[in-house]
Write a protein that holds these residues in place. Structure first.
Motif, PDB file in Angstrom:
ATOM      1  N   VAL A  78      64.912  67.835  51.632  1.00 37.01           N
ATOM      2  CA  VAL A  78      63.777  67.148  52.265  1.00 37.01           C
ATOM      3  C   VAL A  78      63.876  67.277  53.782  1.00 37.01           C
ATOM      4  CG1 VAL A  78      63.292  65.425  50.479  1.00 37.01           C
ATOM      5  CG2 VAL A  78      65.017  64.961  52.209  1.00 37.01           C
ATOM      6  N   CYS A  79      62.765  66.989  54.448  1.00 42.36           N
ATOM      7  CA  CYS A  79      62.726  67.061  55.911  1.00 42.36           C
ATOM      8  C   CYS A  79      63.405  65.834  56.529  1.00 42.36           C
ATOM      9  CB  CYS A  79      61.279  67.143  56.382  1.00 42.36           C
ATOM     10  SG  CYS A  79      61.108  67.405  58.163  1.00 42.36           S
ATOM     11  N   SER A  80      63.857  66.016  57.766  1.00 37.71           N
ATOM     12  CA  SER A  80      64.499  64.918  58.507  1.00 37.71           C
ATOM     13  C   SER A  80      63.532  63.792  58.855  1.00 37.71           C
ATOM     14  CB  SER A  80      65.080  65.449  59.826  1.00 37.71           C
ATOM     15  OG  SER A  80      65.916  66.538  59.605  1.00 37.71           O
ATOM     16  N   ASP A  81      62.244  64.096  58.909  1.00 38.65           N
ATOM     17  CA  ASP A  81      61.224  63.113  59.299  1.00 38.65           C
ATOM     18  C   ASP A  81      61.425  61.793  58.527  1.00 38.65           C
ATOM     19  OD1 ASP A  81      58.741  61.652  59.552  1.00 38.65           O
ATOM     20  OD2 ASP A  81      57.789  63.519  60.179  1.00 38.65           O
ATOM     21  N   GLU A  82      61.462  60.686  59.247  1.00 42.92           N
ATOM     22  CA  GLU A  82      61.713  59.397  58.581  1.00 42.92           C
ATOM     23  C   GLU A  82      60.648  59.061  57.536  1.00 42.92           C
ATOM     24  OE1 GLU A  82      60.860  59.871  61.721  1.00 42.92           O
ATOM     25  OE2 GLU A  82      60.043  58.080  62.705  1.00 42.92           O
TER      26      GLU A  82
ATOM     27  N   CYS B 282      53.237  65.407  61.841  1.00 43.96           N
ATOM     28  CA  CYS B 282      53.954  65.127  60.592  1.00 43.96           C
ATOM     29  C   CYS B 282      53.471  66.158  59.566  1.00 43.96           C
ATOM     30  CB  CYS B 282      53.647  63.702  60.127  1.00 43.96           C
ATOM     31  SG  CYS B 282      54.517  63.183  58.659  1.00 43.96           S
ATOM     32  N   CYS B 283      54.181  67.196  59.418  1.00 42.50           N
ATOM     33  CA  CYS B 283      55.569  67.522  59.736  1.00 42.50           C
ATOM     34  C   CYS B 283      55.679  68.123  61.139  1.00 42.50           C
ATOM     35  CB  CYS B 283      56.080  68.499  58.700  1.00 42.50           C
ATOM     36  SG  CYS B 283      57.657  69.309  59.023  1.00 42.50           S
ATOM     37  N   GLY B 284      56.518  67.516  61.976  1.00 41.56           N
ATOM     38  CA  GLY B 284      56.696  68.011  63.333  1.00 41.56           C
ATOM     39  C   GLY B 284      57.338  69.384  63.391  1.00 41.56           C
ATOM     40  N   ALA B 285      58.251  69.664  62.465  1.00 36.31           N
ATOM     41  CA  ALA B 285      58.917  70.978  62.481  1.00 36.31           C
ATOM     42  C   ALA B 285      57.911  72.085  62.161  1.00 36.31           C
ATOM     43  CB  ALA B 285      60.070  70.992  61.478  1.00 36.31           C
ATOM     44  N   LEU B 286      57.057  71.845  61.160  1.00 35.50           N
ATOM     45  CA  LEU B 286      56.054  72.867  60.819  1.00 35.50           C
ATOM     46  C   LEU B 286      55.012  72.988  61.932  1.00 35.50           C
ATOM     47  CD1 LEU B 286      55.524  72.276  56.988  1.00 35.50           C
ATOM     48  CD2 LEU B 286      56.759  74.150  58.103  1.00 35.50           C
TER      49      LEU B 286
ATOM     50  N   ALA C  79      58.437  69.978  50.967  1.00 33.88           N
ATOM     51  CA  ALA C  79      57.846  70.044  52.305  1.00 33.88           C
ATOM     52  C   ALA C  79      56.948  68.819  52.431  1.00 33.88           C
ATOM     53  CB  ALA C  79      57.047  71.327  52.462  1.00 33.88           C
ATOM     54  N   HIS C  80      56.336  68.583  53.591  1.00 35.36           N
ATOM     55  CA  HIS C  80      55.499  67.385  53.683  1.00 35.36           C
ATOM     56  C   HIS C  80      54.423  67.527  54.749  1.00 35.36           C
ATOM     57  CE1 HIS C  80      57.127  65.253  57.388  1.00 35.36           C
ATOM     58  NE2 HIS C  80      57.922  66.293  57.282  1.00 35.36           N
ATOM     59  N   VAL C  81      53.392  66.683  54.594  1.00 35.06           N
ATOM     60  CA  VAL C  81      52.300  66.621  55.575  1.00 35.06           C
ATOM     61  C   VAL C  81      51.700  65.217  55.501  1.00 35.06           C
ATOM     62  CG1 VAL C  81      50.509  67.456  53.967  1.00 35.06           C
ATOM     63  CG2 VAL C  81      50.225  67.822  56.423  1.00 35.06           C
TER      64      VAL C  81
HETATM   65 ZN   LIG Z   1      58.948  67.381  58.686  1.00 34.40          ZN
END
Ligand SMILES: [Zn+2]
Length: 279
Positions: A41-45, A138-142, A113-115
């Motif tokens: 999963v992504c690091s995003d809280e 959100c997702c900041g990385a993408l 992944a997430h959005v």
């Molecule tokens: Zn993310």
């Protein structure tokens, strides 16, 4: 049938509890002596919610006891939910207990992944979340990848998006190929599929410690102000119990130019040239 339940959810926004129910049914129906799990999963809280649902509705019900009162999935948390090479091998080693020396265990590999989405009278808006009184990606990385960012993680994501010589980044950033309003949504769908492919490639070329059947589920978490939803992207089944490893895949392809987006009362639905299968 369990398999059908999970498959029927592919490409459709749904309650994550239904995804976990599909996984549980598959695992129970197979009567595996041991079920292990490897989660990315992504690091995003915002993604802690997705982890929590998987923990409560799959891991706690299906995995062996790690220590008194604790069951846990092997996990990777990083920027952009990148599959970390080697993760499935170390995870498989952990769950290769004496009970599964003769009878295959099941390893579930779940990659999210997430959005974020926000609903308004103009319809859904993807890619930004209101949190702490501010609006953020959100997702900041993408989002960073789509904007040409140069963090190491973002460069690795971009490399995955150019896999096989198809420049999916260029596709996503071209409004003639992908509607700008769906860019971040479809970047997440593409990422889930590409990261799952990386795990599948590793599984296919490696000899497990004990006979193993693998279920690799790629998903997109849809982060909402209310409880999150989830969109399963595809499911790989890999049978590594014999010398000849077999793989079957059902789900969306990996080319964002071919995705079609619709919305109905249940949320977003995504189809493409290969999903749903017509025969
Ligand atoms: Zn993310």
């Amino acid at each position: 049938m369990a398999v059908d339940q999970l498959i029927s959810l592919i490409g459709r926004e749904t309650d994550p509890a239904r995804v976990c129910a599909g996984l549980r049914e598959y695992a129970r129906k197979g009567r595996f002596p041991v079920v292990g799990a490897c989660e990315t999963v992504c690091s995003d809280e915002a993604e802690r919610e997705s982890e929590s649902v998987f923990q409560r509705l799959f891991v706690k019900q299906m995995l062996p006891v790690l220590k008194s009162g604790t069951r846990a999935a092997f996990g990777t948390v990083n920027l952009g939910s990148r599959y970390e090479p080697g993760a499935i091998q170390i995870a498989e080693d952990h769950y290769a207990t004496s009970e599964c020396e003769q009878t295959a265990k099941l390893m579930v590999v779940k990659i999210n992944a997430h959005v974020a989405v926000q609903e308004s009278s103009d319809g859904p808006t993807y890619g930004r979340m209101d949190r702490y009184g501010c609006r953020s990606t959100c997702c900041g990385a993408l989002a960073s990848m789509l904007a040409g960012g140069d963090l190491p993680a973002v460069k690795e994501l971009a490399q995955a998006f150019r896999h096989d010589g198809n420049d999916r980044l260029e596709t996503l950033n071209d409004p003639n190929k992908v509607p700008a309003k769906y860019r971040t949504l479809l970047a997440a769908v593409t990422n889930a599929r590409l990261q799952a492919d990386r795990a599948v490639a590793e599984i296919s070329g490696y000899d497990p410690k004990t006979p193993t059947k693998w279920l690799v589920l790629s998903c997109v978490s849809i982060n909402r102000p209310e409880p999150d939803t989830e969109l399963p992207v595809g499911r790989h089944l890999i049978d590594a119990t014999a010398d000849a490893v077999t793989t079957e895949y059902q789900g969306l392809g990996d080319d964002p130019a071919t995705y079609r987006v619709e919305h109905d009362k249940d949320g977003v639905r995504i189809t493409d040239d290969r999903w749903p299968e017509s025969d």
